[in-house]
Design an enzyme around this catalytic site. Structure first.
Site, PDB file in Angstrom:
ATOM      1  N   HIS A  17      -2.102  -2.170  -5.255  1.00  0.00           N
ATOM      2  CA  HIS A  17      -1.046  -2.341  -4.342  1.00  0.00           C
ATOM      3  C   HIS A  17      -1.654  -2.710  -2.998  1.00  0.00           C
ATOM      4  O   HIS A  17      -2.838  -2.734  -2.729  1.00  0.00           O
ATOM      5  CB  HIS A  17      -0.725  -0.760  -4.032  1.00  0.00           C
ATOM      6  CG  HIS A  17      -1.419   0.136  -3.359  1.00  0.00           C
ATOM      7  ND1 HIS A  17      -1.366   0.231  -2.230  1.00  0.00           N
ATOM      8  CD2 HIS A  17      -2.399   1.048  -3.683  1.00  0.00           C
ATOM      9  CE1 HIS A  17      -2.295   1.020  -1.558  1.00  0.00           C
ATOM     10  NE2 HIS A  17      -2.920   1.704  -2.700  1.00  0.00           N
ATOM     11  N   CYS A  18      -0.510  -3.310  -2.205  1.00  0.00           N
ATOM     12  CA  CYS A  18      -1.011  -3.793  -1.009  1.00  0.00           C
ATOM     13  C   CYS A  18      -0.070  -2.777  -0.061  1.00  0.00           C
ATOM     14  O   CYS A  18       0.222  -1.684  -0.570  1.00  0.00           O
ATOM     15  CB  CYS A  18      -0.578  -5.117  -0.913  1.00  0.00           C
ATOM     16  SG  CYS A  18       1.177  -5.683  -1.134  1.00  0.00           S
ATOM     17  N   ALA A  19       0.254  -3.421   1.188  1.00  0.00           N
ATOM     18  CA  ALA A  19       1.065  -2.436   2.294  1.00  0.00           C
ATOM     19  C   ALA A  19       2.582  -2.169   1.735  1.00  0.00           C
ATOM     20  O   ALA A  19       2.863  -0.859   1.663  1.00  0.00           O
ATOM     21  CB  ALA A  19       1.003  -2.779   3.397  1.00  0.00           C
ATOM     22  N   THR A  20       2.988  -2.979   0.957  1.00  0.00           N
ATOM     23  CA  THR A  20       4.274  -2.608   0.483  1.00  0.00           C
ATOM     24  C   THR A  20       4.772  -2.939  -1.252  1.00  0.00           C
ATOM     25  O   THR A  20       5.498  -2.318  -1.531  1.00  0.00           O
ATOM     26  CB  THR A  20       5.334  -3.673   1.249  1.00  0.00           C
ATOM     27  OG1 THR A  20       5.029  -4.992   0.967  1.00  0.00           O
ATOM     28  CG2 THR A  20       5.421  -3.448   2.762  1.00  0.00           C
ATOM     29  N   ARG A  21       3.659  -3.419  -1.751  1.00  0.00           N
ATOM     30  CA  ARG A  21       3.769  -3.767  -3.208  1.00  0.00           C
ATOM     31  C   ARG A  21       2.962  -3.176  -4.129  1.00  0.00           C
ATOM     32  O   ARG A  21       1.748  -3.112  -4.091  1.00  0.00           O
ATOM     33  CB  ARG A  21       4.103  -5.278  -3.409  1.00  0.00           C
ATOM     34  CG  ARG A  21       4.652  -6.206  -2.300  1.00  0.00           C
ATOM     35  CD  ARG A  21       4.780  -7.515  -2.806  1.00  0.00           C
ATOM     36  NE  ARG A  21       5.161  -8.212  -1.683  1.00  0.00           N
ATOM     37  CZ  ARG A  21       5.111  -9.737  -1.841  1.00  0.00           C
ATOM     38  NH1 ARG A  21       4.618 -10.435  -2.836  1.00  0.00           N
ATOM     39  NH2 ARG A  21       5.457 -10.405  -0.514  1.00  0.00           N
TER      40      ARG A  21
END
Length: 458
Positions: free
Chosen positions: A27-31
């Site tokens: 995952h990244c910050a939002t996804r």
């Protein structure tokens, strides 16, 4: 809350085709980023109906589910707890880098190199804006050497820009980043004629062998990028052939010797000319009269965001800032971003569907903070017309910004945070506010009147 997140994770796994279809999760910050075996097994419509999901799309081997800041960490944790293999973003990036056509891979590489250096360029732009604000408000009350102090803040990143780029290129292409830093610093060594002074005619280039002009590469992007790419490949080639006992001495020595010679006498002159030609072409579009440049860029930028290759514009913005310290491109893309937020806001306020409202309103706020993916993939593209209305709003705001030649002092932040890049003048800040209002307002009104109704959900 934990039970709800576990339920969402279970539903996601099932909708994506089951645990056997998921190779890994990151995952990244939002996804949430899922590497999948067979994309045909994904039931995207079912995924998008799951609670807390704001949108989903498949791109280059990754199925990306937009969940938002904070939520994505918790859902990722639950998915891993349910037995899905965890991978780092770098591991997924390595796998993803093998996919897509040559152009897509090249553009992803540009993003990998330039994105890590953007934070320091953002800070530089903020320093420039704050200096302009302070000097305008307190012109007669500044301490001695204040401007000299601010020059340290505003000039350093661009003075040593080739070092930042060469460092990042070595890192991406598998070389030793410290060798990249030194190679980049060699390109701007004070012993070489300063590129800005040569450009202004105050200093002449050094001539080697009577015909090869040699200068420093302050503010250059492409020569440092190419030197970093070739240097990293050369270092790896040397390490594979030099005996281990001599590797520590010979590999850095030969890499730097060969690369600085090639960079100053061959790569630098050639790719400086290529860079100048690219910039000239891009500048032609940016300088189209009567606001046409704003119509084009403000109206189409978010279409390019959908493809995921918009990071290529980082090179262009960095070069604009390195050349004259100002960035007119920022205001035009800000209009496109604000407009998508305005369209999503209209959907959120107009719809009576609770789930859509819960997605659209936070997504519009995210867009007004400069991140449009939740609004685009979660709302506007899903219903089509709101996205088109957002493009029209972006064109309207971009047209206004281009008419007044609005320019930022930095890059990479837009809409509400972007105000910090326009504080150098009161007029600039006011025009920036009007650009956002025109873009978001046009998109909002068009979406409200023509772009969305709840019948579309059927």
């Amino acid at each position: 809350m934990a039970e709800e997140n576990r339920r969402i994770a279970e539903e996601l796994i099932e909708a994506v085709g089951g645990e056997d279809n998921i190779l890994s999760a990151a995952h990244c910050a939002t996804r949430l980023r899922l590497m999948v075996r067979d994309k045909e097994k994904i039931d995207q419509e079912r995924v998008e109906e799951i609670d807390k999901v704001k949108g989903a799309f498949y791109n280059s081997g990754q199925f990306q589910v937009i969940l938002g800041t904070g939520t994505v960490n918790k859902i990722h944790h639950e998915i891993v707890e349910l037995g899905v293999s965890e991978s780092s973003k770098s591991e997924q990036k390595e796998e993803t880098s093998k996919q897509g056509n040559a152009i897509q891979r090249l553009l992803r590489t540009f993003g990998d190199i330039f994105v890590p250096i953007i934070p320091v360029l953002v800070a530089t732009g903020l320093f420039m804006g704050l200096r302009g604000l302070i000097t305008n408000v307190y012109p007669d009350a500044l301490p001695d050497n204040f401007l000299l102090y601010t020059q340290v803040l505003t000039d350093t990143a661009f003075a040593f820009l080739p070092a930042l780029i060469a460092w990042s290129a070595f890192r991406v292409f598998g070389g030793s980043p410290v060798i990249g830093i030194v190679l980049g610093l060699m390109l701007v060594n004070p012993a070489l004629p300063n590129a800005y002074d040569v450009g202004s005619g105050d200093v002449d280039p050094l001539l080697f062998f009577g015909f090869i002009p040699v200068i420093g590469y302050q503010g250059s992007v492409l020569p440092a990028f190419i030197a970093g790419f070739v240097g990293a490949k050369l270092e790896k080639w040397l390490r594979a052939r030099i005996p281990e006992a001599l590797d520590l001495i010979l590999t850095p020595f030969l890499t730097l010797l060969i690369m600085i010679t090639a960079a100053l006498f061959v790569l630098g002159p050639i790719f400086s000319a290529v860079e100048a030609a690219i910039m000239a072409g891009a500048t032609v579009v940016l300088e189209l009269p009567f606001g046409i440049s704003g119509l084009i860029i403000g109206g189409l930028h978010q279409v390019i965001v959908i493809t995921g290759v918009h990071h290529i514009f980082n090179l262009f913005e960095i070069q604009l800032l390195a050349d004259n310290g100002l960035n007119p491109f920022n205001a035009l893309i800000t209009a496109g971003i604000a407009a998508q937020g305005g369209a999503a806001l209209a959907v959120g306020l107009k719809t009576k569907a609770k789930k859509l409202k819960a997605i659209a309103l936070p997504s519009s706020l995210s867009a007004f903070l400069g991140i449009t993916e939740p609004a685009i993939f979660g709302v506007n593209l899903r219903y089509g017309k709101p996205f088109v209305m957002g493009l029209i709003g972006g064109a309207a705001g971009g047209f206004f910004a281009a008419l007044f030649n609005l320019q930022a002092t930095g890059m990479a932040i837009t809409v509400i945070p972007g105000f910090l890049l326009y504080l150098d003048t009161v007029t600039g800040a006011l025009l920036y506010a009007l650009t956002n209002v025109i873009a978001a307002g046009t998109a909002f009104l068009l979406t409200w009147m023509f772009g969305y109704n709840d019948e579309m959900q059927k």
